[in-house]
Motif scaffolding. Structure first.
Motif, mmCIF file in Angstrom:
data_model
loop_
_atom_site.group_PDB
_atom_site.id
_atom_site.type_symbol
_atom_site.label_atom_id
_atom_site.label_comp_id
_atom_site.label_asym_id
_atom_site.label_seq_id
_atom_site.Cartn_x
_atom_site.Cartn_y
_atom_site.Cartn_z
ATOM 1 N N ALA A 1 -2.967 -5.549 -4.132
ATOM 2 C CA ALA A 1 -2.176 -5.071 -3.211
ATOM 3 C C ALA A 1 -2.246 -3.559 -2.963
ATOM 4 O O ALA A 1 -2.198 -3.012 -1.669
ATOM 5 N N ALA A 2 -2.017 -2.905 -4.008
ATOM 6 C CA ALA A 2 -2.165 -1.200 -3.900
ATOM 7 C C ALA A 2 -3.473 -0.705 -3.103
ATOM 8 O O ALA A 2 -3.174 0.025 -2.218
ATOM 9 N N SER A 3 -4.730 -1.388 -3.360
ATOM 10 C CA SER A 3 -5.729 -1.130 -2.720
ATOM 11 C C SER A 3 -5.583 -1.234 -1.244
ATOM 12 O O SER A 3 -6.252 -0.561 -0.212
ATOM 13 N N SER A 4 -5.228 -2.536 -1.062
ATOM 14 C CA SER A 4 -4.755 -2.984 0.544
ATOM 15 C C SER A 4 -3.962 -1.810 1.337
ATOM 16 O O SER A 4 -4.290 -1.421 2.357
ATOM 17 N N LEU A 5 -2.931 -1.435 0.675
ATOM 18 C CA LEU A 5 -1.941 -0.606 1.134
ATOM 19 C C LEU A 5 -2.606 0.835 1.332
ATOM 20 O O LEU A 5 -2.351 1.514 2.396
ATOM 21 N N SER A 6 -3.140 1.289 0.464
ATOM 22 C CA SER A 6 -4.073 2.448 0.573
ATOM 23 C C SER A 6 -5.003 2.390 1.508
ATOM 24 O O SER A 6 -5.028 3.537 2.497
#
Lengths: 160, 234
Positions: free
Chosen positions: B25-30
């Motif tokens: 999820a974090a890499s998507s958000l980033s």
């Protein structure tokens, strides 16, 4: 007022006038806040209810259910000097914040219905209410005069 | 495994599970916001109702999505609740729409759909990774956009969860994403685990992802044990 008592989900709290405190329930969505007080003796309590009814009536002692919480709150009030005949109630909350597919999932409505029925059974009149809708509320109950302030993000603040 | 080993195993496995979901999820958000995003170590917590209120409830206005998970095949059910505090949501809208940071201070239809989309993407990244790790499929239902008091939004999730599992505790997988971006420069970093809240002078964002497994917690444990047994040829 010098301090607030924040009543969380599944809790209840009682305050008498001498204590000079206000009772508060923040972020009521489908939950219902029930404020019951004795105007003469200046004692009142607030319950923050999550669900309409406990699954097995007797053995569950959890205050998140309307039936258990209201029973407990009223008994406590009477033990602390309130008179049953003087008790009146104000209820806030029971909203439905977003669309649900199924009627059994309309928890807000079911909570209000259950609280109203229980109070009727116990012969406690409901003096004011701000329920339903599709927005969250915060309630603050003042023991000195029994007024309740309802704050929400979508609608102007209200006194009941 | 004896009992002690077992409990350590669960703790590790849950952490790993949370980590994988949150990491994706974090890499998507980033990627979406072109900023580096800090991820808190995902926590699996058994919280009492009133503790939950202190942790993520209250009357702060938040903007986000609530997604119900109902998968009859894998028997994984529950809710994913993703939210941004109001100010953070405005900053994310600016980042997504390529506006100067600080421009948005109210959500119009465009802003709403931008935030909603970010939340959808986070939800599906989380679900995919989670499902992959457990070796099942998880199908999220259409997410519900919401903007209201955090505690009020939580009520419905708790009510449904507690009707299924009549208990005063609730299991949550909780992760916090954070990006501090003081001048709008891409590079940014804060100490992980830093609890400070983004202030108005900074243009970063704060985001919470919470998974409520409800009664499917036992199913998740079953799947983890199976996985362990498979790799250790028990």
């Amino acid at each position: 007022m010098n301090s607030d008592i924040n009543v969380g989900i599944g809790e209840d709290s009682i305050v008498s006038n001498g204590e000079n405190k206000l009772l508060k329930a923040t972020g009521l969505g489908s939950c219902v806040g029930v404020f019951i007080y004795d105007k003469e003796r200046k004692i009142g309590g607030l319950a923050h209810i999550l669900l309409p009814r406990s699954p097995n009536h007797k053995d569950k002692k959890s205050l998140k259910y309307a039936d258990v919480a209201l029973n407990d709150l009223i008994n406590d009030l009477i033990n602390k000097g309130a008179r049953k005949d003087n008790l009146v109630a104000k209820i806030v909350g029971g909203a439905q914040l977003y669309f649900v597919e199924n009627d059994t999932l309309k928890i807000g409505e079911r909570n209000i219905e259950s609280v109203e029925n229980i109070l009727k059974e116990m012969q406690i009149p409901i003096l004011g209410k701000d329920v339903g809708g599709n927005y969250g509320r915060t309630m603050e109950a003042y023991i000195s005069d029994g007024r309740v302030r309802v704050i929400s993000f979508k609608v102007k603040e209200k006194w009941i | 495994m004896d009992k002690k080993e077992m409990s350590y195993f669960y703790l590790d496995a849950f952490k790993e599970l949370g980590n994988i979901g949150a990491g994706h999820a974090a890499s998507s958000l980033s990627g979406l916001t072109s900023r580096s995003v800090q991820v808190s170590v995902p926590e699996v917590k058994l919280l009492l109702l009133n503790e939950l209120d202190d942790e993520i409830g209250g009357s702060n206005i938040v903007i986000g999505n609530i997604t119900q998970i109902k998968d009859e095949m894998s028997e994984i059910n529950g809710f994913i609740y993703i939210f941004f505090p109001k100010e953070s949501a405005y900053n994310v809208v600016d980042m997504l729409l390529g506006l100067d940071l600080g421009t948005t201070n109210d959500l119009d239809e465009m802003g709403e759909s931008a935030i909603s989309e970010v939340c959808n993407i986070l939800t599906s990244s989380f679900c995919d990774a989670f499902a992959d790790f457990l070796g099942v499929s998880i199908l999220p239902s259409p997410p519900k956009f919401c903007e209201d008091m955090s505690g009020a939004l939580l009520d419905y999730i708790l009510a449904v969860t507690m009707e299924e599992v009549p208990d005063d505790n609730v299991v949550v997988f909780l992760t916090r994403f954070k990006c501090v971006d003081d001048l709008g420069d891409a590079g940014c970093s804060v100490a992980v685990g830093d609890n400070s809240v983004i202030n108005d002078k900074e243009f970063g964002f704060d985001c919470y992802l919470i998974f409520f497994p409800g009664k499917s917690m036992s199913k998740i444990i079953d799947l983890l044990v199976k996985k362990y047994e498979y790799y250790n040829n028990v």
